[in-house]
Design a protein around this motif. Sequence first.
Motif, PDB file in Angstrom:
ATOM      1  N   GLU A  48       0.860  -1.212   0.002  1.00 38.64           N
ATOM      2  CA  GLU A  48       0.000   0.218  -0.069  1.00 38.64           C
ATOM      3  C   GLU A  48       0.637   1.101   0.023  1.00 38.64           C
ATOM      4  O   GLU A  48       0.587   2.315  -0.521  1.00 38.64           O
ATOM      5  CB  GLU A  48      -1.101  -0.044   1.093  1.00 38.64           C
ATOM      6  N   ASN A  49       1.900   1.072   0.558  1.00 41.16           N
ATOM      7  CA  ASN A  49       2.931   2.312   0.310  1.00 41.16           C
ATOM      8  C   ASN A  49       3.337   2.601  -0.974  1.00 41.16           C
ATOM      9  O   ASN A  49       3.450   3.788  -1.514  1.00 41.16           O
ATOM     10  CB  ASN A  49       4.252   2.176   1.464  1.00 41.16           C
ATOM     11  N   ARG A  52       0.517   4.316  -2.420  1.00 39.65           N
ATOM     12  CA  ARG A  52       0.323   5.642  -2.119  1.00 39.65           C
ATOM     13  C   ARG A  52       1.308   6.684  -2.921  1.00 39.65           C
ATOM     14  O   ARG A  52       1.226   7.881  -3.215  1.00 39.65           O
ATOM     15  CB  ARG A  52       0.670   5.818  -0.600  1.00 39.65           C
ATOM     16  N   GLY A  59      -3.498   4.023  -0.760  1.00 40.33           N
ATOM     17  CA  GLY A  59      -2.561   3.589   0.572  1.00 40.33           C
ATOM     18  C   GLY A  59      -3.175   3.068   1.532  1.00 40.33           C
ATOM     19  O   GLY A  59      -2.828   2.270   2.311  1.00 40.33           O
ATOM     20  N   ASN A  90      -1.981   4.656   4.756  1.00 37.67           N
ATOM     21  CA  ASN A  90      -2.408   6.100   4.620  1.00 37.67           C
ATOM     22  C   ASN A  90      -3.563   6.038   5.469  1.00 37.67           C
ATOM     23  O   ASN A  90      -4.851   6.120   5.001  1.00 37.67           O
ATOM     24  CB  ASN A  90      -2.653   6.509   3.287  1.00 37.67           C
ATOM     25  N   SER A 148       8.882   0.569   3.504  1.00 40.93           N
ATOM     26  CA  SER A 148       8.107   1.021   4.487  1.00 40.93           C
ATOM     27  C   SER A 148       8.650   0.352   5.828  1.00 40.93           C
ATOM     28  O   SER A 148       9.651  -0.471   5.837  1.00 40.93           O
ATOM     29  CB  SER A 148       6.754   0.644   4.153  1.00 40.93           C
TER      30      SER A 148
END
Lengths: 450, 104
Positions: A48-49, A52, A59, A90, A148
């Motif tokens: 998800e990073n 984003r 994210g 996020n 991340s």
Amino acid sequence: MASRETIRVGAGAGTSDDRMLPALELAERGDIDYLVFECLAERTVSRENLARKHDPNLGYAPSLHARLRMVLPACIEKRIRIVSNMGAANPLGGARAARKEAADLGLGDVPVAVVLGDDVTSIMKHQSGLTLLENGEPLESILPKMISANAYLGADVVREALGTGAPIVLSGRVADPSLFLAPMLHEFGWAADDLPKVAQGTAAGHLLECTASVTGGCFGWPGKKHVPDLARNGYPFAEVKADGSIVIGKTPGSGGRLDVMTCTEQLIYEIHDPTAYITPDCVLDITGISLTEEGADRVRVRGAQARPATHTYKVNVGYADGYIGEGEVSYGGIGAVARAKWAAEIVKERLKLQGFVYDDFRVDLIGMSSLHDRLEVRPEPYEVRLRIAGRTHERKAAHAIGFEVRAMHMHGPGGAGGACEPRVRDVLAVKSVLLPKKLVNAQVVVEGSL
Amino acid sequence: MSVRVYDIAHARAGDKGNTSNISVICYNEQHWDFVARELTPERVMDAFQHIAKGPVKRYPLRNLKAFNFVIENALGGGVTVSLAQDIHGKSLSNVMLAIELPDP
């Protein structure tokens, strides 16, 4: 908030790909006060990073939209509060998406309490000497490839978020049992160092965090362990009293089973030393726990013990680590296994001729050795599926595996069928370090007006 | 004569990094001492030698009629990098259940 004597904390999801409907059934029929969605696997936050970086609005867990759309009307009507780590990389973006879903459903301005501070990427850059738990090497060995870094936050900051009164609490990385413990701390005012109660709440959270795993999923066995109506198995809740007493139950009228056997399997699941299951909230000891059945689909949990929490958070560091390529093709009938083995040799030689190298390489005969190896002692089946996979830092080399396996249709031993398209996926590896809690700034902000 | 672990216990496998943990839970409490005596970490390591490098640690959970086996270096480097089909090693409980023990 008026304090209640008993609350029910329900489990609405135990992984990002978990089913949708059981959460709604639990909200509608389970008489629950809290609905917890645990949706982050180890590498989900890394993935998800990347999402984003591509789009700053993204994210959070993509399933947030569908899950909230399904349960929000029932949860708002029944005043069931939602707690979830679907904020992923996020949480603020997730909160805005959640508020939009609520508005679109005609539920008005629904505030969301957001837990921040689990993202410790910038702190990691100054902690390159920390030791990786997996291999003892320094963090700096993977820092250049870091995507991340997220600390597993505890129940304390989630409790603070619940204290705002917002109907929805969204976080990024929080330890799974902590998501369930937080409502208990909030409702009953348990102190963080009230270890007998924190232990009971943590044990309950661990029992709930994989949803169906305690209600008959991943359990049944024909002729040995029967699970009734498994296609409709329900999700569990913990019925918690202020004194720390706990009963696990499940959605009335749902399928599956919940008893001492299912609870025991889940209680030991993913635990190493059972006297020292470390969460951000305590060090749990499950060896004194006794489970007893109190009527149908109700199990009482007694005797959880705990020592004080450690002074560190576990941090998962995600980093890019090359590619995995794979391909599959099938052989059936006379000499199927011999032809599959021959094809594997041809593919290996083709890859070598092209100069590709692999950090790890694997040949499986699905039907014989793909799960538990030992090809040499397995009986030959009628048909077999050849699978070849390799890990490499060169995308082209990863793609070539599936390409050469597919080419066995035309260029390999006779009678190959059903090859798949070449598959390539990015490897998002995860390693972990322990970070002193005092370096982490966990905090709560509210999106919308309370 | 022998019995399989399957005949007297149920099991579930979980993963953390490159480590697999497999519970062995007796159906009947009277088998716990037998399992304690016969299902040693050495015997489990032997059954998993083609899959895991080890070591294997065994933790007793008498209250739960159970043992927890923690098998290190068992998951092809870990979920995120493994080339295996079953990256979590969920199917590994079946290797445990197939282990044969002398007749109690």
